[in-house]
Design an enzyme around this catalytic site. Structure first.
Site, PDB file in Angstrom:
ATOM      1  N   GLU A   1      25.592  93.849 -23.969  1.00 40.52           N
ATOM      2  CA  GLU A   1      25.106  95.207 -23.688  1.00 40.52           C
ATOM      3  C   GLU A   1      23.812  95.236 -22.878  1.00 40.52           C
ATOM      4  O   GLU A   1      23.390  96.287 -22.427  1.00 40.52           O
ATOM      5  CB  GLU A   1      24.870  95.949 -25.017  1.00 40.52           C
ATOM      6  CG  GLU A   1      26.131  96.393 -25.725  1.00 40.52           C
ATOM      7  CD  GLU A   1      26.707  95.344 -26.670  1.00 40.52           C
ATOM      8  OE1 GLU A   1      26.404  94.145 -26.497  1.00 40.52           O
ATOM      9  OE2 GLU A   1      27.454  95.720 -27.583  1.00 40.52           O
TER      10      GLU A   1
ATOM     11  N   THR B   1      32.628  93.307 -25.705  1.00 35.21           N
ATOM     12  CA  THR B   1      31.781  92.617 -26.681  1.00 35.21           C
ATOM     13  C   THR B   1      32.673  91.841 -27.640  1.00 35.21           C
ATOM     14  O   THR B   1      33.844  92.162 -27.811  1.00 35.21           O
ATOM     15  CB  THR B   1      30.951  93.610 -27.499  1.00 35.21           C
ATOM     16  OG1 THR B   1      31.856  94.511 -28.120  1.00 35.21           O
ATOM     17  CG2 THR B   1      29.978  94.364 -26.639  1.00 35.21           C
TER      18      THR B   1
HETATM   19  P1  AMP Z   1      27.006  88.700 -27.281  1.00 29.32           P
HETATM   20  O1  AMP Z   1      27.041  90.084 -26.781  1.00 29.32           O
HETATM   21  O2  AMP Z   1      28.335  88.164 -27.691  1.00 29.32           O
HETATM   22  O3  AMP Z   1      26.286  87.787 -26.341  1.00 29.32           O
HETATM   23  O4  AMP Z   1      26.161  88.697 -28.644  1.00 29.32           O
HETATM   24  C1  AMP Z   1      24.851  89.211 -28.682  1.00 29.32           C
HETATM   25  C2  AMP Z   1      24.226  88.868 -29.997  1.00 29.32           C
HETATM   26  O5  AMP Z   1      24.032  87.455 -30.113  1.00 29.32           O
HETATM   27  C3  AMP Z   1      22.836  89.450 -30.179  1.00 29.32           C
HETATM   28  O6  AMP Z   1      22.865  90.799 -30.560  1.00 29.32           O
HETATM   29  C4  AMP Z   1      22.269  88.533 -31.238  1.00 29.32           C
HETATM   30  O7  AMP Z   1      22.710  88.884 -32.538  1.00 29.32           O
HETATM   31  C5  AMP Z   1      22.877  87.193 -30.886  1.00 29.32           C
HETATM   32  N1  AMP Z   1      21.918  86.417 -30.102  1.00 29.32           N
HETATM   33  C6  AMP Z   1      21.857  86.272 -28.777  1.00 29.32           C
HETATM   34  N2  AMP Z   1      20.854  85.438 -28.427  1.00 29.32           N
HETATM   35  C7  AMP Z   1      20.261  85.049 -29.569  1.00 29.32           C
HETATM   36  C8  AMP Z   1      19.159  84.199 -29.893  1.00 29.32           C
HETATM   37  N3  AMP Z   1      18.484  83.557 -28.956  1.00 29.32           N
HETATM   38  N4  AMP Z   1      18.841  84.049 -31.188  1.00 29.32           N
HETATM   39  C9  AMP Z   1      19.533  84.680 -32.171  1.00 29.32           C
HETATM   40  N5  AMP Z   1      20.574  85.485 -31.933  1.00 29.32           N
HETATM   41  C10 AMP Z   1      20.935  85.675 -30.656  1.00 29.32           C
END
Ligand code: AMP
Length: 548
Positions: free
Chosen positions: A330, A185
């Protein structure tokens, strides 16, 4: 009573077998790192991946060993993936945008034995090789002509390995819960943590992502996978495209507007997926050059919230449908998508737009709940904010090597760290990351909502909102704006633009114009860095409050 159906382990090698058997001639097109566009097929990729599996076996790789890839999206990268996973080893995707220290930490934590690397990242990997005691071999993803053995003694050439080994290898035939891939992550808090995907979880995620209300891919599609393979497995596209028999187009290292537009047109792309910043760059390029995509029908946008202006531009100016998606490393990563359900489809376009700006509904295979800090369920009324929790067969159960301890609640739900609402129609909307939400006078203000509206101001390129300490209210919103090239604006213009669009008490206490809004390694606004940069900043409203 047990059922009487066949045992057929859900292993991902069967996806590429399927593509080879039924869509063997379907093209996979890459912008290579060496420069030219390279065309291959699922049939050729299947054979070459098998040869590469034999090369890995000859290097002593066995079941469960971690093999890293530090690479952009190309056909060779796909060959490396299936070569690794087919023999039960674990494909560990590395994000080349991370700093060397983070990369070294991750490779050491994973104990990667072999690293596949694209030419441009070879020098940095080589420079730090002494810090990577577990890495035994480096395979450079290029041909003999581009191999630079003199400078990198012992590095192996991808194409030479493919030539030297036979395609005769058995894939699969292990338990479907065997680990297939590892992805760390982004680690905005503490060290990055590894999510260890299984063959079964990946296979199920693939089937779910193909649902019509999810990605809805078909063998007629030409898919441009802009989202990198190191960002939660390209949101599953490198599995779902071959599963559907769709043409797959891979942009290599070039994700600027002109390069993306060129691929959209030359490869007749019908579907694509990427984070909002990529689409902003494409829109700018199309506007500046009076271009329009001729075949593009649908784009999935996720990773961070989609600004309204982006959806409107795609829909109204170019006739392209935007599907907003939410997910995380995740969750493999698809969690929700904003495709219209029957009720939304029957609405007027502007009402529909309101729902497409939400992060959407879960497909079958994902369960969601909204709770307060004590775990009590909250209503689905579209206004109550709560912690978003998620459960399902492709949601993380524990981090690699047990980092973070037990991460599930009593009912087996994972706390996403996102704050959200769910409305009566079942549409979830992220209002913030739990750590970014602004706590003002005991109430919560969504930083994302304000920045999305502010980003729609015609003079703004990008906007970010953070909570800044306030002696009376605890925190108040501060809006940072990066203006378009050569543009000037006043604080009042932006406040007037927000007026009437958000609650009065959500109004930022100040607006600051900045040269740069920093983005993290996966293209999201880096709020941690912004907070660091703005440390000590005193809001005009705070200065007015007498010290107590
Ligand atoms: P990652 O694991 O790096 O893809 O990050 C995941 C996080 O990105 C999520 O827990 C959200 O906080 C944010 N995220 C992903 N998609 C969106 C979306 N469409 N709108 C707002 N936040 C998002």
């Amino acid at each position: 009573m047990q059922g009487l159906m066949q045992t057929w382990p859900l292993t991902v090698d069967k996806i590429l077998d399927h593509a080879n058997n039924w869509h063997g001639d379907r093209e996979v097109v890459s912008r290579s790192l060496e420069g030219p566009i390279v065309r291959t097929t699922y049939g050729a990729i299947h054979e070459r991946a098998k040869r590469l599996s034999n090369a890995l076996l000859a290097l002593g790789v066995s079941n469960g060993d971690r093999v890293g890839t530090l690479a952009w999206n190309t056909g060779r990268h796909i060959e490396a993936w299936y070569a690794i996973m087919g023999i039960g080893a674990v494909c560990h995707t590395l994000n080349p945008r991370l700093f060397a220290d983070q990369l070294c930490y991750i490779m050491n934590h994973a104990e990667d034995r072999i690293i596949f690397v694209d030419l441009p990242f070879l020098p940095i990997l080589w420079e730090h090789r002494e810090r990577l005691p577990k890495v035994e071999k480096i395979i450079v993803m290029t041909d003999r002509d581009h191999m630079v053995e003199a400078t990198y003694p012992g590095a192996l050439c991808f194409e030479t390995l493919v030539e030297q080994h036979s395609p005769d290898v058995v894939w699969g035939e292990f338990d479907e819960r065997t680990a297939a891939a590892l992805c760390y992550t982004s680690g905005t808090t503490g060290n990055p943590k590894g999510v260890l995907y299984e063959h079964r979880s990946t296979f199920l995620h693939t089937l779910v992502s193909l649902q019509a209300d999810a990605m809805g891919l078909s063998s007629r599609d030409s898919i441009l996978a802009v989202v990198p393979m190191y960002h939660a497995n390209a949101w599953g596209l490198t599995f779902s495209a071959p599963a559907a028999g769709a043409k797959l187009v891979l942009p290599g290292a070039k994700m600027d507007g002109a390069s993306i537009f060129e691929l959209l047109e030359t490869e007749h792309v019908t579907f694509s997926a990427a984070v909002p910043t990529v689409w902003q760059m494409l829109l700018q390029h199309m506007r500046a050059n009076s271009l329009r995509p001729s075949k593009l029908k649908r784009v999935v946008i996720g990773g961070s919230a989609v600004p309204e202006a982006l959806v409107r531009a795609f829909r109204d100016d170019y006739g392209v449908e935007v599907v907003h998606a939410w997910g995380m490393t995740e969750t493999s990563p698809l969690g929700t998508l904003s495709s219209p359900n029957a009720a939304v489809a029957a609405m007027e376009p502007d009402e529909r737009l309101y729902y497409s700006l939400k992060q959407g509904r879960p497909p079958a295979g994902i369960e969601l709940k909204l709770t307060d800090d004590d775990g009590n369920l909250l209503p689905h009324d579209g206004t109550t904010f709560g912690r978003l929790k998620v459960r399902g067969p492709f949601v993380v159960g524990a981090y690699f090597r047990g980092e973070g301890g037990n991460i599930l609640d009593d009912e087996g739900y994972f706390d996403t760290g996102d704050v959200a609402t769910i409305d009566e129609l079942g549409y979830m909307q992220i209002t913030d990351r739990a750590k970014d939400v602004i706590k003002s006078g005991g109430e919560w203000i969504s930083s994302i909502e304000i920045e999305n509206i502010a980003a729609g101001h015609p003079k703004a390129t990008l906007a970010a909102v953070i909570g800044v300490h306030h002696p009376k209210w605890e925190e108040r919103p501060l809006l940072l704006v990066k203006l378009n090239e050569g543009e000037t604006a006043t604080r009042e213009e932006f406040l007037a633009f927000l007026d009437g669009k958000i609650a009065k008490w959500w109004m930022p206490d100040d607006v600051v114009f900045v040269e740069e809004i920093p983005l993290g390694a996966t293209g999201k606004i880096d709020k941690k860095l912004i907070r660091q940069r703005m440390e000590g900043y005193v809001l005009p409203t705070a200065a007015a409050v007498p010290a107590q």
